[in-house]
Design a protein around this motif. Sequence first.
Motif, PDB file in Angstrom:
ATOM      1  N   MET A  10       0.866  -1.163   0.000  1.00 50.81           N
ATOM      2  CA  MET A  10       0.000   0.000   0.000  1.00 50.81           C
ATOM      3  C   MET A  10       0.907   1.219   0.000  1.00 50.81           C
ATOM      4  SD  MET A  10      -3.304   0.735   2.371  1.00 50.81           S
ATOM      5  CE  MET A  10      -2.651   1.627   3.753  1.00 50.81           C
ATOM      6  N   THR A  11       0.856   1.999  -1.089  1.00 49.00           N
ATOM      7  CA  THR A  11       1.718   3.158  -1.264  1.00 49.00           C
ATOM      8  C   THR A  11       0.867   4.418  -1.266  1.00 49.00           C
ATOM      9  OG1 THR A  11       3.138   1.795  -2.657  1.00 49.00           O
ATOM     10  CG2 THR A  11       3.483   4.173  -2.741  1.00 49.00           C
ATOM     11  N   GLU A  12       1.234   5.392  -0.455  1.00 46.27           N
ATOM     12  CA  GLU A  12       0.479   6.646  -0.403  1.00 46.27           C
ATOM     13  C   GLU A  12       0.654   7.423  -1.699  1.00 46.27           C
ATOM     14  OE1 GLU A  12      -0.574  10.185   2.744  1.00 46.27           O
ATOM     15  OE2 GLU A  12       1.087   8.836   3.169  1.00 46.27           O
ATOM     16  N   LEU A  13      -0.439   8.014  -2.172  1.00 39.79           N
ATOM     17  CA  LEU A  13      -0.433   8.815  -3.386  1.00 39.79           C
ATOM     18  C   LEU A  13      -0.267  10.287  -3.060  1.00 39.79           C
ATOM     19  CD1 LEU A  13      -3.567   7.245  -5.125  1.00 39.79           C
ATOM     20  CD2 LEU A  13      -1.169   6.745  -5.632  1.00 39.79           C
ATOM     21  N   SER A  14       0.262  11.051  -3.994  1.00 43.71           N
ATOM     22  CA  SER A  14       0.268  12.504  -3.858  1.00 43.71           C
ATOM     23  C   SER A  14      -1.165  12.994  -4.046  1.00 43.71           C
ATOM     24  CB  SER A  14       1.169  13.134  -4.918  1.00 43.71           C
ATOM     25  OG  SER A  14       0.587  12.981  -6.204  1.00 43.71           O
ATOM     26  N   GLY A  15      -1.448  14.192  -3.579  1.00 41.69           N
ATOM     27  CA  GLY A  15      -2.792  14.754  -3.746  1.00 41.69           C
ATOM     28  C   GLY A  15      -3.175  14.870  -5.206  1.00 41.69           C
ATOM     29  N   GLY A  16      -2.208  15.260  -6.062  1.00 44.07           N
ATOM     30  CA  GLY A  16      -2.477  15.389  -7.490  1.00 44.07           C
ATOM     31  C   GLY A  16      -2.827  14.063  -8.135  1.00 44.07           C
ATOM     32  N   ASP A  75      -9.357  -4.581  -7.808  1.00 39.23           N
ATOM     33  CA  ASP A  75      -9.609  -5.852  -8.482  1.00 39.23           C
ATOM     34  C   ASP A  75      -9.935  -6.903  -7.423  1.00 39.23           C
ATOM     35  OD1 ASP A  75      -9.126  -8.533  -9.525  1.00 39.23           O
ATOM     36  OD2 ASP A  75      -8.252  -7.548 -11.277  1.00 39.23           O
ATOM     37  N   PRO A  76     -11.118  -7.523  -7.472  1.00 38.33           N
ATOM     38  CA  PRO A  76     -11.489  -8.492  -6.429  1.00 38.33           C
ATOM     39  C   PRO A  76     -10.621  -9.749  -6.438  1.00 38.33           C
ATOM     40  CG  PRO A  76     -13.165  -8.429  -8.147  1.00 38.33           C
ATOM     41  CD  PRO A  76     -12.180  -7.338  -8.451  1.00 38.33           C
ATOM     42  N   LYS A  77     -10.001 -10.066  -7.558  1.00 34.61           N
ATOM     43  CA  LYS A  77      -9.171 -11.263  -7.622  1.00 34.61           C
ATOM     44  C   LYS A  77      -7.763 -11.035  -7.094  1.00 34.61           C
ATOM     45  CE  LYS A  77     -11.712 -13.393 -11.328  1.00 34.61           C
ATOM     46  NZ  LYS A  77     -11.778 -13.747 -12.722  1.00 34.61           N
ATOM     47  N   THR A  78      -7.185  -9.880  -7.421  1.00 34.75           N
ATOM     48  CA  THR A  78      -5.791  -9.629  -7.030  1.00 34.75           C
ATOM     49  C   THR A  78      -5.653  -8.714  -5.825  1.00 34.75           C
ATOM     50  OG1 THR A  78      -5.549  -7.696  -8.462  1.00 34.75           O
ATOM     51  CG2 THR A  78      -5.076  -9.872  -9.437  1.00 34.75           C
ATOM     52  N   TRP A  82      -6.652   1.066  -6.294  1.00 28.63           N
ATOM     53  CA  TRP A  82      -6.425   2.319  -5.582  1.00 28.63           C
ATOM     54  C   TRP A  82      -7.665   2.700  -4.781  1.00 28.63           C
ATOM     55  CZ3 TRP A  82      -9.942   6.067  -6.816  1.00 28.63           C
ATOM     56  CH2 TRP A  82     -10.590   5.949  -8.043  1.00 28.63           C
ATOM     57  N   THR A  83      -7.457   3.581  -3.813  1.00 31.62           N
ATOM     58  CA  THR A  83      -8.551   4.141  -3.027  1.00 31.62           C
ATOM     59  C   THR A  83      -8.223   5.600  -2.714  1.00 31.62           C
ATOM     60  OG1 THR A  83      -9.925   3.898  -1.048  1.00 31.62           O
ATOM     61  CG2 THR A  83      -7.606   3.273  -0.837  1.00 31.62           C
ATOM     62  N   VAL A  84      -9.234   6.461  -2.776  1.00 27.47           N
ATOM     63  CA  VAL A  84      -9.072   7.893  -2.527  1.00 27.47           C
ATOM     64  C   VAL A  84     -10.169   8.345  -1.565  1.00 27.47           C
ATOM     65  CG1 VAL A  84      -9.175  10.197  -3.565  1.00 27.47           C
ATOM     66  CG2 VAL A  84      -7.988   8.353  -4.761  1.00 27.47           C
ATOM     67  N   ASN A  85      -9.796   9.159  -0.562  1.00 29.46           N
ATOM     68  CA  ASN A  85     -10.739   9.743   0.400  1.00 29.46           C
ATOM     69  C   ASN A  85     -10.617  11.260   0.371  1.00 29.46           C
ATOM     70  OD1 ASN A  85     -11.529   7.215   1.475  1.00 29.46           O
ATOM     71  ND2 ASN A  85      -9.740   7.215   2.791  1.00 29.46           N
ATOM     72  N   PHE A 128      -4.285   5.898  -1.752  1.00 29.71           N
ATOM     73  CA  PHE A 128      -3.307   4.798  -1.687  1.00 29.71           C
ATOM     74  C   PHE A 128      -3.435   3.947  -2.944  1.00 29.71           C
ATOM     75  CE2 PHE A 128      -4.101   5.977   2.664  1.00 29.71           C
ATOM     76  CZ  PHE A 128      -2.817   6.026   3.195  1.00 29.71           C
ATOM     77  N   ARG A 129      -2.299   3.526  -3.454  1.00 31.88           N
ATOM     78  CA  ARG A 129      -2.249   2.553  -4.541  1.00 31.88           C
ATOM     79  C   ARG A 129      -1.935   1.205  -3.911  1.00 31.88           C
ATOM     80  NH1 ARG A 129      -2.575   3.003  -9.605  1.00 31.88           N
ATOM     81  NH2 ARG A 129      -1.987   5.194  -9.715  1.00 31.88           N
ATOM     82  N   LEU A 130      -2.676   0.185  -4.313  1.00 28.56           N
ATOM     83  CA  LEU A 130      -2.506  -1.165  -3.808  1.00 28.56           C
ATOM     84  C   LEU A 130      -1.890  -2.008  -4.923  1.00 28.56           C
ATOM     85  CD1 LEU A 130      -6.104  -1.348  -2.368  1.00 28.56           C
ATOM     86  CD2 LEU A 130      -4.051  -0.714  -1.126  1.00 28.56           C
TER      87      LEU A 130
END
Length: 135
Positions: A10-16, A75-78, A82-85, A128-130
């Motif tokens: 799980m890697t944090e993303l920049s705001g952009g 992806d439900p299989k892998t 990503w997720t953004v809040n 976050f990028r997963l």
Amino acid sequence: MSTPASPLHMTELSGGEALWLLEGSTLGQLAYVQREQAAIRPARHVWEYGRLIVRTPVPAKAVPPTVTYVADEIDPKTGAGWTVNLTGPVDVVCEPHEAAHYRRALAGWVHGPHDTLLRLRPQTITGFRLTGTEA
């Protein structure tokens, strides 16, 4: 014998980057506290002029002054994706021409008193990028 699932990073993303991913999607969830319990509602969104416009099946009077909006593609299989809040103050879109525009642009689930358009002014953006690990 089944193979164990690969661990994920799980890697944090920049705001952009988080906003870029959000702009490329249209579905999410509105989250807020109602009567001391979490309320999560499905929603559609569009990012315009530094604001998130959200259409959701919730009574306008039930929406508190600050909400969180969550969008993701996983992806439900892998488990990769990503997720953004976004969290910030929100107001109801009341101007008739503006509301009509967003009702045409954003498909809704319910028509009537529980079909609300909101304008979220994000104060906090996290993402976050997963990803899977390399063998």
